[in-house]
Design an enzyme around this catalytic site. Sequence first.
Site, PDB file in Angstrom:
ATOM      1  N   ARG A   1    -106.603 -15.342-112.491  1.00 23.90           N
ATOM      2  CA  ARG A   1    -106.870 -15.051-112.120  1.00 23.90           C
ATOM      3  C   ARG A   1    -108.555 -15.671-111.675  1.00 23.90           C
ATOM      4  NH1 ARG A   1    -110.627 -10.626-116.060  1.00 23.90           N
ATOM      5  NH2 ARG A   1    -110.587  -8.751-114.536  1.00 23.90           N
TER       6      ARG A   1
ATOM      7  N   TRP B   1    -114.834 -10.627-127.220  1.00 16.42           N
ATOM      8  CA  TRP B   1    -114.360 -11.828-127.152  1.00 16.42           C
ATOM      9  C   TRP B   1    -113.661 -11.831-125.802  1.00 16.42           C
ATOM     10  CZ3 TRP B   1    -117.389 -16.948-128.428  1.00 16.42           C
ATOM     11  CH2 TRP B   1    -116.385 -17.988-127.822  1.00 16.42           C
ATOM     12  N   ASP B   2    -113.030 -12.325-124.765  1.00 17.67           N
ATOM     13  CA  ASP B   2    -112.144 -11.926-123.674  1.00 17.67           C
ATOM     14  C   ASP B   2    -110.936 -13.044-123.278  1.00 17.67           C
ATOM     15  OD1 ASP B   2    -109.657 -11.138-122.449  1.00 17.67           O
ATOM     16  OD2 ASP B   2    -111.525  -9.375-121.067  1.00 17.67           O
TER      17      ASP B   2
ATOM     18  N   ASP C   1     -66.264 -30.325-149.684  1.00 21.27           N
ATOM     19  CA  ASP C   1     -65.919 -31.960-148.722  1.00 21.27           C
ATOM     20  C   ASP C   1     -65.458 -30.671-147.299  1.00 21.27           C
ATOM     21  OD1 ASP C   1     -65.107 -33.307-147.146  1.00 21.27           O
ATOM     22  OD2 ASP C   1     -63.876 -33.971-148.114  1.00 21.27           O
TER      23      ASP C   1
ATOM     24  N   ASP D   1    -118.025  -6.736-118.317  1.00 19.89           N
ATOM     25  CA  ASP D   1    -117.280  -8.050-117.810  1.00 19.89           C
ATOM     26  C   ASP D   1    -119.046  -7.190-116.271  1.00 19.89           C
ATOM     27  OD1 ASP D   1    -117.279  -9.787-115.869  1.00 19.89           O
ATOM     28  OD2 ASP D   1    -114.777  -9.387-115.848  1.00 19.89           O
TER      29      ASP D   1
ATOM     30  N   ASP E   1    -104.637  -3.400-122.145  1.00 21.88           N
ATOM     31  CA  ASP E   1    -105.106  -3.155-120.955  1.00 21.88           C
ATOM     32  C   ASP E   1    -104.904  -1.819-120.325  1.00 21.88           C
ATOM     33  OD1 ASP E   1    -106.764  -4.580-120.740  1.00 21.88           O
ATOM     34  OD2 ASP E   1    -106.541  -5.710-119.475  1.00 21.88           O
TER      35      ASP E   1
HETATM   36  C1  GLA Z   1    -109.414  -8.146-119.318  1.00 19.35           C
HETATM   37  C2  GLA Z   1    -109.654  -7.165-120.738  1.00 19.35           C
HETATM   38  C3  GLA Z   1    -110.695  -5.922-119.487  1.00 19.35           C
HETATM   39  C4  GLA Z   1    -111.558  -6.442-119.058  1.00 19.35           C
HETATM   40  C5  GLA Z   1    -111.478  -6.944-118.115  1.00 19.35           C
HETATM   41  C6  GLA Z   1    -112.991  -7.727-117.553  1.00 19.35           C
HETATM   42  O1  GLA Z   1    -108.637  -7.370-118.725  1.00 19.35           O
HETATM   43  O2  GLA Z   1    -108.288  -6.717-121.581  1.00 19.35           O
HETATM   44  O3  GLA Z   1    -110.540  -4.955-120.695  1.00 19.35           O
HETATM   45  O4  GLA Z   1    -112.654  -6.900-120.120  1.00 19.35           O
HETATM   46  O5  GLA Z   1    -110.946  -8.174-118.559  1.00 19.35           O
HETATM   47  O6  GLA Z   1    -113.209  -8.711-116.435  1.00 19.35           O
END
Ligand code: GLA
Length: 731
Positions: A445, A479-480, A52, A369, A548
């Site tokens: 971005r 693939w980002d 309790d 990119d 990065d």
């Molecule tokens: C991100 C990724 C990087 C690169 C840039 C390109 O920042 O982490 O490795 O590919 O985009 O725009």
Amino acid sequence: MSISFDDSTRVFTLSTRSTTYQMQADPYGFLLHLYYGARTDGYMAYLVTYADRSGMCGCPYDVHDRTYSLDVLPQEFPFQGAGDMRSPLLSVRDASGAFGCDLRYVGYEIRPGKYGLPGLPAVYSDDEADGAETLVVRLRDARLGLMVELLYGVMPELDVITRAARIKNEGAGRITIDRAQSACLDFVHGEFDVISFYGRHAMERMPDRHPVGHGSFSVGSRRGMSSNQYSPVLVLCDHTATESTGRAWGMNFVYSGGFEAQVTGEQFDQTRFQMGLSDDRFSYPLEPGEELVAPEVIMTYSDAGIERVSQNFHRCIRTRVCRGMWRDTPRPVLINSWEAFYFDFTGESLVKLAEKASKLGIEMLVMDDGWFSTRRDDLRALGDWTVNEGKLGGTLAELVERVNALGVKFGLWVEPEMVSEDSELYREHPDWVLAVPGKGPVLGRDQLVLDLSRPEVRENLFAQLCAVFDQANIEYVKWDYNRSIVDTYSRASNDQGKVLYDYMLGLYDLLDRLVARYPKILFEGCSAGGGRFDAGMLYYMPQIWTSDNTDAINRLTIQYGTSFGFPASAMGAHVSACPNEINGRDVPISTRGIAAMQGGAFGYELDLLELPERACEHIREQVRRYHEIESIVREGLFFRLSSPKQDPVCAWEYVTEDGLRAVVSAVRLEVEGYGVASYVVPRGLTPGARYRELDSGVVYPADALMDMGFPLPVTLEANAAVMYRFERMDD
Ligand code: GLA
């Protein structure tokens, strides 16, 4: 049999090679958690106390006994509405808006093999080899017609138990799910520490350990992705636990969107450890007949310290989350154009880079990119996945053929979930983005997020990507995903509280179709570096760009933190130029190489054409060395021998599961005046054996190595690194 049920006590026992997990449907139908610890026989209901507790703790109406309160009892699937005022896994409202439910045990099922989850990533089993089993425990709220199926996957050889839940509306009215988490461990006592992983862009997964007090410690993401800021991995351990001693429990979320992981010290000194979806912008209505799945959490337990938790996660993710032909295949050493050229490249400069790369033994060129439509900076063209033949000086097929002719594979970068305002796709379909009508969408971005919950958006992306991948011999795709989701409004959804979750289902659907159609392409995940480094993404792609930040010294901590939840085979790690573009640091190329070889997806990210011949020579040697050790790195047991945050030397080790070969690497982070020797103490070698170090030929007794270690060169300078390869002498 990994799962058993005792009819007389209604106790479920789940067993793996070295752990036991136990729960009980009590006489009132509430599901109590009894035990998750070292493997044992027996019945652990004695751990639960009834008293309790001054009547201040709620008691279910039909129980009517002041010694019984769910506010105190350890539970399997705590929900809001039965008197447990702690943090629930489930919280619902009925059609009238009334909060709460009352879930009682109604039955169970034991099935061979590991369950799968519709539309979501999950651990899978190879039924014959794994001996995996599934337990389904059914809980029901009779008033609402709410059925919850708790799913437990037992992977005995991996020492892993997974959890997920299917929440079904079997009633006649609408039910709204306001919170749907997946896993909870209630501890009736204990002095614990919690280890979490925080960070930011270019500084992901910094380890953070502190004692659990009273109140909540919570990490999570409200960003629509698992995030650079917090990792969906949490470890709870004894306050005194070390890497190799003490008890530790880990949870690892198999999901790539928002999450919450929490540890709470409670009123009677119990501890609750839980993980699952974030509540943020989540409110999921279920009409009669509909269901929601709470994604999977991988759980593991170790009574031999924290590293065993990591090793269990590694084995499970590497062999039973990652899929496809690349799962067990050495990954090509790559050169990526990003830090070499950024947006400033042509077909010709790429071929030159590939030419040089091939001479150094590098096996793949990745065009990052900048290769599509009008993309010349990060202000435009996302969404328009058409090859810029003007920039490349010809078709993609021609470029790839030239690169392949050099003996170099070819891969490219995409960021399909995004769209730039300055793009054909956005001009044509402005309603395809996540944006609140009448409110300017928050930019990240300078880009917007496409509404992947909509099938027509996914269809468009699928068609555009296939058109590119079919044009040439593309063997790799990065693939980002470079921003978070702020504006959560889908023009196609009937309820905005569903959108973040449905977005993830949409992403997984798109990825599923692509990896099925291109089984030979090696996909690598990326999200502003390591912003979506989670077991969910690893179900579709076996490796992820870790950060990065390519500075070798910062990377030691980033990779160290990542290693708690994820295998080396998943870590993309590259050697880049110095001074480093992010922090300006100069580090010898040998150290950059040894640090990057901590990952099982090794490569380069610099302009080889600018390098002096001596550095190129060094790279050729590095690539050769990497091939020698890569299978040990990718598949071996990983040991964090010291910490880059706390120790003057950061050392780590891989040992093959048969104990035959080991690689120990170390970077000196601090030096003092003259003469102090630093020692590295390996673990995981075969006791009683002798090991030869391959470069020096020196023979060491394993037991002494694992006791006193061996000295690093006394003259080793700051930021210098060494690598040792050991082979067991079976004489
Ligand atoms: C991100 C990724 C990087 C690169 C840039 C390109 O920042 O982490 O490795 O590919 O985009 O725009």
